[in-house]
Design a protein around this motif. Structure first.
Motif, PDB file in Angstrom:
ATOM      1  N   GLY A  87       0.818  -1.206   0.000  1.00 27.05           N
ATOM      2  CA  GLY A  87       0.000   0.000   0.000  1.00 27.05           C
ATOM      3  C   GLY A  87       0.854   1.259   0.000  1.00 27.05           C
ATOM      4  N   ALA A  88       1.922   1.231   0.779  1.00 25.93           N
ATOM      5  CA  ALA A  88       2.828   2.389   0.821  1.00 25.93           C
ATOM      6  C   ALA A  88       3.523   2.576  -0.524  1.00 25.93           C
ATOM      7  CB  ALA A  88       3.852   2.209   1.937  1.00 25.93           C
ATOM      8  N   GLU A  89       3.971   1.484  -1.119  1.00 26.34           N
ATOM      9  CA  GLU A  89       4.615   1.584  -2.431  1.00 26.34           C
ATOM     10  C   GLU A  89       3.637   2.092  -3.484  1.00 26.34           C
ATOM     11  OE1 GLU A  89       6.195  -2.374  -2.865  1.00 26.34           O
ATOM     12  OE2 GLU A  89       8.100  -1.815  -1.918  1.00 26.34           O
ATOM     13  N   ASP A  90       2.398   1.624  -3.409  1.00 22.62           N
ATOM     14  CA  ASP A  90       1.370   2.092  -4.345  1.00 22.62           C
ATOM     15  C   ASP A  90       1.098   3.585  -4.172  1.00 22.62           C
ATOM     16  OD1 ASP A  90       1.156  -0.511  -5.262  1.00 22.62           O
ATOM     17  OD2 ASP A  90      -0.758  -0.910  -4.247  1.00 22.62           O
ATOM     18  N   ALA A  91       1.277   4.091  -2.943  1.00 21.86           N
ATOM     19  CA  ALA A  91       1.048   5.508  -2.657  1.00 21.86           C
ATOM     20  C   ALA A  91       2.268   6.373  -2.970  1.00 21.86           C
ATOM     21  CB  ALA A  91       0.652   5.684  -1.190  1.00 21.86           C
ATOM     22  N   GLY A  92       3.374   5.744  -3.391  1.00 23.81           N
ATOM     23  CA  GLY A  92       4.547   6.513  -3.788  1.00 23.81           C
ATOM     24  C   GLY A  92       5.753   6.410  -2.879  1.00 23.81           C
ATOM     25  N   LEU A  93       5.727   5.504  -1.916  1.00 23.90           N
ATOM     26  CA  LEU A  93       6.857   5.332  -1.011  1.00 23.90           C
ATOM     27  C   LEU A  93       8.153   5.140  -1.789  1.00 23.90           C
ATOM     28  CD1 LEU A  93       8.009   4.519   1.907  1.00 23.90           C
ATOM     29  CD2 LEU A  93       7.683   2.201   1.098  1.00 23.90           C
ATOM     30  N   GLN A  94       9.160   5.922  -1.400  1.00 22.00           N
ATOM     31  CA  GLN A  94      10.487   5.764  -1.988  1.00 22.00           C
ATOM     32  C   GLN A  94      11.545   5.591  -0.903  1.00 22.00           C
ATOM     33  OE1 GLN A  94      11.144   9.059  -4.619  1.00 22.00           O
ATOM     34  NE2 GLN A  94       9.433   8.510  -5.922  1.00 22.00           N
ATOM     35  N   GLY A  95      11.183   5.825   0.337  1.00 27.48           N
ATOM     36  CA  GLY A  95      12.104   5.696   1.457  1.00 27.48           C
ATOM     37  C   GLY A  95      11.356   5.958   2.742  1.00 27.48           C
ATOM     38  N   THR A  96      12.048   5.837   3.834  1.00 30.62           N
ATOM     39  CA  THR A  96      11.417   6.101   5.120  1.00 30.62           C
ATOM     40  C   THR A  96      12.204   7.183   5.848  1.00 30.62           C
ATOM     41  OG1 THR A  96      12.687   4.360   6.213  1.00 30.62           O
ATOM     42  CG2 THR A  96      10.511   3.763   5.357  1.00 30.62           C
ATOM     43  N   PRO A  97      11.574   7.968   6.694  1.00 31.90           N
ATOM     44  CA  PRO A  97      10.147   7.901   6.991  1.00 31.90           C
ATOM     45  C   PRO A  97       9.315   8.380   5.803  1.00 31.90           C
ATOM     46  CG  PRO A  97      11.103   9.803   8.075  1.00 31.90           C
ATOM     47  CD  PRO A  97      12.232   9.058   7.442  1.00 31.90           C
TER      48      PRO A  97
END
Length: 128
Positions: A87-97
């Motif tokens: 879900g995070a990757e689908d929302a555009g996650l590229q790194g944390t936080p």
């Protein structure tokens, strides 16, 4: 809170995320956060904590060690954690936080550690 165990950067992140869910199962919301806080406190760096220490941490924050080990060994939260990551990757996650400001139907990603002024500007942009 959603998990984003980026295993390409941190090989132990998936199991550590599962461990937080086991802590939540055994200790409720307080157990989840006490375990999570302690995990971040004692981990020296990415992959710097031996997975064998996870039950010790559980015990330190007041959780039943044997029940924690049984939960963790079962892998029962693996799919949940992987769904959070997807879900995070689908929302555009590229790194944390990685945070997402939700304002009605607007989703505004806040990627990486940002200074207060940047976060405030994002919030102010949706309040206008």
């Amino acid at each position: 809170y959603r998990h984003a165990p980026l295993q390409s950067l941190h090989a132990k992140a998936l199991k550590e995320a599962e461990a937080t869910e086991c802590a939540g199962e055994l200790g409720g919301n307080d157990g989840f956060w006490k375990f999570t806080d302690k995990l971040f406190e004692v981990t020296p760096s990415n992959d710097g904590l031996a997975l064998s220490q996870l039950p010790e941490i559980a015990e330190q924050v007041g959780l039943n060690r044997s029940k924690f080990e049984k939960c963790l060994d079962s892998g029962k939260y693996r799919e949940h954690v992987l769904e959070d990551l997807q879900g995070a990757e689908d929302a555009g996650l590229q790194g944390t936080p990685y945070s997402v400001l939700v304002a009605g139907d607007q989703l505004i990603p806040i990627s990486g550690a940002q200074p207060f002024a940047s976060v405030k500007a994002a919030i102010d942009s949706v309040l206008k």
